[in-house]
Design an enzyme around this catalytic site. Structure first.
Site, short mmCIF file in Angstrom:
data_model
loop_
_atom_site.label_atom_id
_atom_site.label_comp_id
_atom_site.label_asym_id
_atom_site.label_seq_id
_atom_site.Cartn_x
_atom_site.Cartn_y
_atom_site.Cartn_z
N HIS A 4 -18.73 -14.31 13.88
CA HIS A 4 -18.90 -13.19 14.83
C HIS A 4 -20.22 -12.50 14.52
CE1 HIS A 4 -14.32 -12.51 15.79
NE2 HIS A 4 -14.81 -13.56 16.41
N HIS B 143 -8.07 -20.71 24.21
CA HIS B 143 -8.84 -19.46 24.04
C HIS B 143 -10.31 -19.80 24.25
CE1 HIS B 143 -10.60 -15.98 22.19
NE2 HIS B 143 -10.67 -16.44 20.96
N GLU C 77 -13.19 -18.35 23.45
CA GLU C 77 -14.31 -17.96 22.58
C GLU C 77 -15.08 -19.21 22.16
OE1 GLU C 77 -13.15 -15.26 19.45
OE2 GLU C 77 -15.22 -14.58 19.16
N ASP D 258 -16.28 -20.55 19.63
CA ASP D 258 -15.94 -21.43 18.50
C ASP D 258 -14.89 -22.47 18.90
OD1 ASP D 258 -14.39 -19.08 18.69
OD2 ASP D 258 -13.63 -19.28 16.66
N HIS E 162 -6.51 -13.01 19.84
CA HIS E 162 -7.05 -11.67 19.83
C HIS E 162 -7.93 -11.34 21.03
CE1 HIS E 162 -11.24 -12.81 18.28
NE2 HIS E 162 -10.65 -13.91 18.62
N ASP F 113 -6.14 -19.04 17.41
CA ASP F 113 -6.54 -18.17 16.30
C ASP F 113 -5.34 -17.66 15.49
OD1 ASP F 113 -9.32 -18.23 16.59
OD2 ASP F 113 -9.31 -16.65 18.09
N TYR G 295 -8.07 -12.70 7.17
CA TYR G 295 -8.21 -13.06 8.59
C TYR G 295 -7.40 -12.07 9.45
CZ TYR G 295 -8.07 -16.43 12.52
OH TYR G 295 -8.18 -17.07 13.73
N HIS H 173 -8.14 -22.55 13.23
CA HIS H 173 -8.99 -22.41 12.04
C HIS H 173 -8.15 -22.67 10.80
CE1 HIS H 173 -12.29 -20.55 14.24
NE2 HIS H 173 -11.47 -19.67 14.75
FE1 FEO Z 1 -11.28 -15.97 18.80
FE2 FEO Z 1 -11.56 -18.54 16.71
O1 FEO Z 1 -12.01 -17.54 18.19
#
Ligand code: FEO
Length: 392
Positions: free
Chosen positions: A23, A79, A81, A83, A145, A164, A192, A225
Site C-alpha cells: 500500500h 477483489h 485491488e 495486488d 476490506h 484478503d 495483518y 496472501h
Molecule cells: Fe485488498 Fe490484497 O488486496
C-alpha cells in the site's frame, strides 16, 4: 511454480520474497508476501484472482504451463485491488472474451483502474456457478476490506477462497499454515488484521457469523496472501471473532518520540512504575521515530492501554507522533485507555494536544497526563514512576 492443493485445484500464484512495503509506504511487510491465485479444473476451468501488476507477464507465462489459456472458461475476481487484479490486462489480451465474475462494486473498481469493458458478470451472495462436479457459491464480504470484496466457496472439495480475509503478508517456501512456525504465522496474521481489518471489525464479526451460520463444510481456507489454512482451518475464523471483539491483551504500550532523551527517560520511568505495581502486565516501549509503524499499530491493537509521549516543539508535538496518531485514529479502536506525557522547555502544549487527539480517536482518557520541564531530575523521575504505578 504451480502446486496442486487438491484433486481439482492448483495454486498458480506468485510468492514475493522481496516485498517490504505494501500500500505504498503504509504497511511494512518484513516477511514478504504472496499473491495467491487458484486454478480449478473441473468440467469447466476457473481462475480465481491473479497476481500483482509487476508480475503480470511472469504470472501469465506460468499459467500457460498449467493450462491452455483458451481453455479457461471463467475468471473470478474476488477483489479488484491491484495486488489481485493486476495481471488481468495481460491475461485478457490473450482471452479477451472470457467472463469475469465479480461483485457490482468489483466491476466499478476494475473498470476504474483498467478502463476496459471486459465481459463482466455481476454476482451477489448466494449466486452459484456450476462447473461440473463442483458448484461455486459467491458470498459478498463488503469492507473486508474494500466495498467490492467477496469470498467464493467450492463444494465437494470444501474450499473457501477468502481473498484478503484470513491472510498474512508472509512469503514462504511452504503453502500451508501448518507447515510454518506458528508464532511467526500468528504474529503476521494479527499484524495483518490490526493494520488492514481492525477498522472494519464490526463487519468482520457480522460476516464471520454469517458464514458460520451457513454451516459450510470447510476443509481448506485459501486466502489471497500467505499460507493456506488446511489443518483445523476454522482456527483462524475463531481468531478473527476474538480480534473483532474489542480485542485486548494485558499489555500497556508506551509510544514516544524524543529530541534529547528527556521524554525517553520519562517513558522508561513510567514503565518502571507500571512494572513495580503489576508484574503481570506486558509493557512495550516503542520509539515512533525508530520502530516500524506497522509494528507500533499492532502493539496498540493488542494493548488495553497506550501512553503517548512527545516533547513540545514549535507549540506542538514531533512529526512521528503526529503520523502515528493519525494512523491510530484510522483504526477506530474501542475499549482502550490512554494518557499522554512529555518534556518541555517553555510552552509545553504537547501533552494537552496529544490528550485531545487520543480522545478524538475514541480512547478513554485516564488523566490529564504528565509533563516534565527540561530533563527529569530525581524528584520528577519519582513522579513519573508514581504516574506509572497509578495507571495500574
Ligand atoms: Fe485488498 Fe490484497 O488486496
Amino acid at each position: 511454480m504451480a502446486k496442486k492443493i487438491s484433486d481439482k485445484v492448483t495454486w498458480v500464484g506468485k510468492t514475493d520474497w522481496e516485498l517490504k512495503k505494501f500500500h505504498g509506504d503504509e504497511f511494512t511487510t518484513v516477511s514478504g508476501s504472496s499473491y495467491n491465485s487458484y486454478l480449478i479444473q473441473d468440467e469447466k476451468n476457473v481462475l480465481i484472482d491473479t497476481a500483482w501488476l509487476p508480475y503480470d507477464k511472469e504470472f501469465v507465462a506460468n499459467l500457460k504451463q498449467e493450462i491452455n489459456l483458451q481453455k479457461i472458461d471463467y475468471i473470478i475476481i474476488n477483489h479488484g485491488e491491484v495486488d489481485h487484479s493486476g495481471s488481468l490486462p495481460e491475461l485478457m489480451r490473450e482471452i479477451p472474451d472470457t467472463p469475469i465474475y465479480c461483485t457490482a462494486n468489483g466491476i466499478k473498481s476494475i473498470k476504474g483502474q483498467y478502463h476496459k469493458d471486459w465481459n463482466f458478470i455481476p454476482v451477489k451472495t448466494g449466486d452459484t456457478l456450476n462447473i461440473g462436479e463442483s458448484t461455486l457459491t459467491f458470498i459478498e464480504a463488503p469492507m473486508l476490506h474494500w466495498p467490492d470484496t467477496m469470498f467464493t466457496y467450492m463444494d465437494k472439495e470444501n474450499i473457501l477462497f477468502s481473498n484478503d480475509g484470513f491472510g498474512q503478508h508472509m512469503a514462504s517456501e511452504h503453502l500451508y499454515a501448518d507447515e510454518v512456525d506458528q508464532d511467526i504465522l500468528y504474529a503476521e496474521a494479527i499484524k495483518y488484521y490490526a493494520n488492514i481489518l481492525a477498522l472494519f471489525s464490526m463487519m468482520v464479526k457480522k460476516k464471520v457469523n454469517e458464514i458460520l451460520a451457513m454451516n459450510l463444510n470447510i476443509d481448506m481456507i485459501c486466502p489471497s496472501h500467505g499460507l493456506i489454512w488446511r489443518k483445523d482451518p476454522t482456527q483462524i475464523v475463531e481468531k478473527y471473532l476474538e480480534w473483532a471483539e474489542n480485542y485486548q491483551e494485558n499489555q500497556i504500550t508506551i509510544i514516544y518520540d524524543t529530541m534529547w532523551n528527556d521524554t525517553r527517560k520519562m517513558a522508561e520511568a513510567i514503565a518502571k512504575g507500571i512494572n513495580e505495581k503489576d508484574k503481570n502486565v506486558t509493557i512495550k516501549l516503542m520509539n515512533t521515530a525508530k520502530d516500524d509503524k506497522t509494528d507500533v499499530l499492532t502493539e496498540v491493537f493488542k494493548s488495553k492501554m497506550i501512553l503517548v509521549g512527545s516533547p513540545t516543539v514549535n507549540n506542538g508535538y514531533l512529526y512521528s507522533i503526529a503520523g502515528i496518531l493519525e494512523m491510530i485514529k484510522g483504526m477506530k479502536l474501542k475499549n482502550k485507555k490512554a494518557a499522554a506525557f512529555g518534556s518541555y522547555g517553555w510552552s509545553g502544549e504537547a501533552v494537552k494536544l496529544i490528550t485531545e487527539e487520543l480522545k478524538q480517536s475514541g480512547f478513554e482518557i485516564i488523566n490529564e497526563g504528565i509533563r516534565t520541564m527540561w530533563t527529569p531530575d530525581k524528584e520528577k523521575t519519582k513522579e513519573c514512576i508514581e504516574f506509572g504505578k497509578n495507571l495500574c
